[in-house]
Design a protein around this motif. Structure first.
Motif, short mmCIF file in Angstrom:
data_model
loop_
_atom_site.label_atom_id
_atom_site.label_comp_id
_atom_site.label_asym_id
_atom_site.label_seq_id
_atom_site.Cartn_x
_atom_site.Cartn_y
_atom_site.Cartn_z
N ASN A 79 5.55 13.87 -1.76
CA ASN A 79 5.32 15.25 -2.21
C ASN A 79 4.63 16.08 -1.14
OD1 ASN A 79 6.43 14.92 -4.84
ND2 ASN A 79 4.58 13.81 -5.44
N GLU A 80 4.66 17.39 -1.36
CA GLU A 80 4.04 18.32 -0.42
C GLU A 80 2.53 18.18 -0.47
OE1 GLU A 80 6.28 20.35 1.24
OE2 GLU A 80 7.85 19.30 0.12
N ARG A 81 1.91 18.20 0.69
CA ARG A 81 0.45 18.19 0.74
C ARG A 81 0.01 18.72 2.10
NH1 ARG A 81 -3.14 12.82 -0.27
NH2 ARG A 81 -2.85 13.31 -2.46
N ARG B 126 13.42 18.87 5.43
CA ARG B 126 13.08 17.74 4.57
C ARG B 126 14.05 16.60 4.85
NH1 ARG B 126 9.59 20.67 4.55
NH2 ARG B 126 8.41 21.60 2.82
N ASN B 127 13.59 15.40 4.63
CA ASN B 127 14.46 14.24 4.84
C ASN B 127 15.21 13.92 3.56
OD1 ASN B 127 15.65 12.00 6.06
ND2 ASN B 127 14.08 10.64 5.25
N SER B 128 16.51 14.11 3.57
CA SER B 128 17.34 13.80 2.41
C SER B 128 18.29 12.64 2.68
CB SER B 128 18.16 15.04 2.00
OG SER B 128 19.00 15.46 3.08
N ARG B 129 18.18 12.04 3.87
CA ARG B 129 19.09 10.97 4.27
C ARG B 129 18.54 9.62 3.81
NH1 ARG B 129 19.39 9.85 9.29
NH2 ARG B 129 21.50 9.02 9.23
N TYR B 130 19.22 9.02 2.85
CA TYR B 130 18.87 7.68 2.40
C TYR B 130 19.76 6.69 3.15
CZ TYR B 130 18.53 3.57 -0.61
OH TYR B 130 18.35 2.30 -1.08
N VAL B 131 19.16 5.91 4.02
CA VAL B 131 19.91 4.93 4.81
C VAL B 131 19.62 3.54 4.23
CG1 VAL B 131 20.31 3.96 7.10
CG2 VAL B 131 19.72 6.38 6.85
N ASP B 132 20.65 2.91 3.70
CA ASP B 132 20.50 1.63 3.02
C ASP B 132 20.46 0.51 4.06
OD1 ASP B 132 20.36 -0.37 1.17
OD2 ASP B 132 22.44 -0.20 0.50
N SER C 35 0.84 -1.20 0.00
CA SER C 35 0.00 0.00 0.00
C SER C 35 0.87 1.25 0.00
CB SER C 35 -0.91 -0.01 1.24
OG SER C 35 -1.82 1.06 1.20
N ILE C 36 0.63 2.12 -0.97
CA ILE C 36 1.42 3.35 -1.13
C ILE C 36 0.47 4.51 -1.36
CG2 ILE C 36 3.13 4.55 -2.57
CD1 ILE C 36 4.39 1.81 -3.15
N ASP C 37 0.67 5.61 -0.62
CA ASP C 37 -0.20 6.77 -0.74
C ASP C 37 -0.07 7.44 -2.10
OD1 ASP C 37 -1.29 6.43 1.72
OD2 ASP C 37 -0.45 8.25 2.62
N ASP C 38 -1.14 8.11 -2.53
CA ASP C 38 -1.15 8.71 -3.86
C ASP C 38 -0.40 10.04 -3.93
OD1 ASP C 38 -2.91 10.36 -2.54
OD2 ASP C 38 -4.51 10.26 -4.03
N ASP C 39 0.21 10.48 -2.82
CA ASP C 39 1.08 11.66 -2.89
C ASP C 39 2.55 11.26 -2.86
OD1 ASP C 39 1.19 10.80 -0.27
OD2 ASP C 39 0.93 12.77 0.63
#
Length: 350
Positions: free
Chosen positions: A268-270, A186-192, A99-103
């Motif tokens: 995205n922004e909402r 904003r979250n720009s940290r991609y933690v693998d 399940s993934i939100d539409d934004d």
């Protein structure tokens, strides 16, 4: 237990549609979604017709369809706003739900490679979880990882992973007070990394980006706790956090695991956090009472399914929290109502 394969015909992708034009959303996700069956549930309050591009195996449910299954009174009470996705969980007959939100749009990793969120959720669910003893190299079943020195061999087979909780780049899932205080953050940290949430530890589930084993969890993901002034933005709701704690208690009791981390989506922004603050503040105060309650819950030995656990949890909520706030008594009633609805509508298989 060993890793196993999950095939495309075992998966439904469920999308709650809060916006009418899904063209960009669907086209961005086309490389990931095109192999799977999609269930799109239109917010019953949304008046405009949905715009969905061609080329997808998709079934759309709107208010009239939901009314036929559950009745119009339950449609407005249970499935408004973000909660419309739960009708998809109810009506699906597949073993696994993504399940993934539409934004949300597909994100990229630090190398600029597009992340296949669906594939990563499936990987998380197809590999064992390790909730009984924490592995300091995180998920030992990922490529390049393993169990560290000192990890008991008797625990290395792990347990079935029932719930995969993904994360978000750009707009993180902060609460309204945090987002209002830090409007530019904003979250720009991609933690693998992927970790198993340890047994006995609660966490605030976000329904924005999840995958779960429907056969194991059944009705445990449900639209239960509704705020008096619940809105149409994620930080104006708490229903996913409430059912997430129900799910964690059930998983701990039944011997299943919950993973958090990969996959990421780009959110995205909402909405307006400041405008939402008044609505969600009620929910944030409730969490101070809710978390200790769930931390202390222990289902009985007779609870052998997620359905059993949810019934017992509902009784505990009604007995211990119901007298404190009417909102909790209403949530307990909604939990019992959902179990009955699941038995009637959702218990079939594909």
């Amino acid at each position: 237990m060993a890793q196993f394969n999950i095939t495309a015909d075992e998966v439904d992708i469920v999308i709650g549609a809060l916006q009418s034009d899904l063209t960009s959303f669907m086209n961005e996700w086309r490389p990931m979604f095109s192999r799977y069956h999609l269930i799109i549930v239109k917010d019953p309050d949304l008046k405009e017709e949905l715009k969905i591009p061609e080329g997808f195996d998709v079934k759309v449910y709107q208010k009239s369809d939901i009314d036929k299954v559950v009745g119009s009174s339950l449609t407005s009470r249970l499935f408004s706003g973000y909660s419309c996705r739960y009708f998809g969980y109810l009506i699906s007959r597949k073993k696994y739900i993504i399940s993934i939100d539409d934004d949300c749009m597909p994100a990229k990793d630090d190398n600029g490679i597009l992340i296949d969120a669906v594939d990563q959720h499936i990987t998380n669910l197809a590999t064992p979880a390790t909730p009984l003893f924490f592995n300091t190299l995180y998920d030992p079943f990922r490529k390049g990882a393993d169990f560290v020195r000192g990890y008991p061999f008797s625990m290395r087979s792990g347990v079935p992973c029932a719930l995969s909780c993904g994360l978000w780049l750009n707009l993180a899932d902060f609460d309204a007070p945090t987002q209002a205080l830090k409007p530019e953050q904003r979250n720009s940290r991609y933690v693998d990394a992927v970790i198993t949430v340890p047994t006995g530890v609660m966490m605030p589930l976000s329904g924005i980006n999840i995958g779960f084993n429907r056969e194991l969890l059944g009705p445990i993901l449900f639209p239960g706790l509704k705020l008096v002034e619940e809105g149409k933005f994620r930080w104006e709701t708490v229903e996913d956090m409430w059912c997430g704690m129900c799910a964690k208690v059930a998983c701990d009791h039944l011997g299943y695991g919950v993973k958090s981390g990969l996959p990421y989506v780009w959110r995205n922004e909402r909405g307006d956090a400041v405008a939402s603050l008044k609505k969600e503040w009620e929910g944030m105060k409730l969490m101070e009472e809710v978390v200790p309650f769930f931390q202390a819950l222990k289902p009985s030995a007779t609870a052998v399914t997620a359905e059993d656990c949810l019934t017992e949890l509902a009784n505990s909520v009604k007995e211990k929290l119901g007298p404190v706030r009417p909102l909790f008594a209403q949530a307990a009633d909604a939990m019992i109502e959902w179990v009955k609805l699941w038995k009637k509508v959702g218990s079939g298989s594909s």
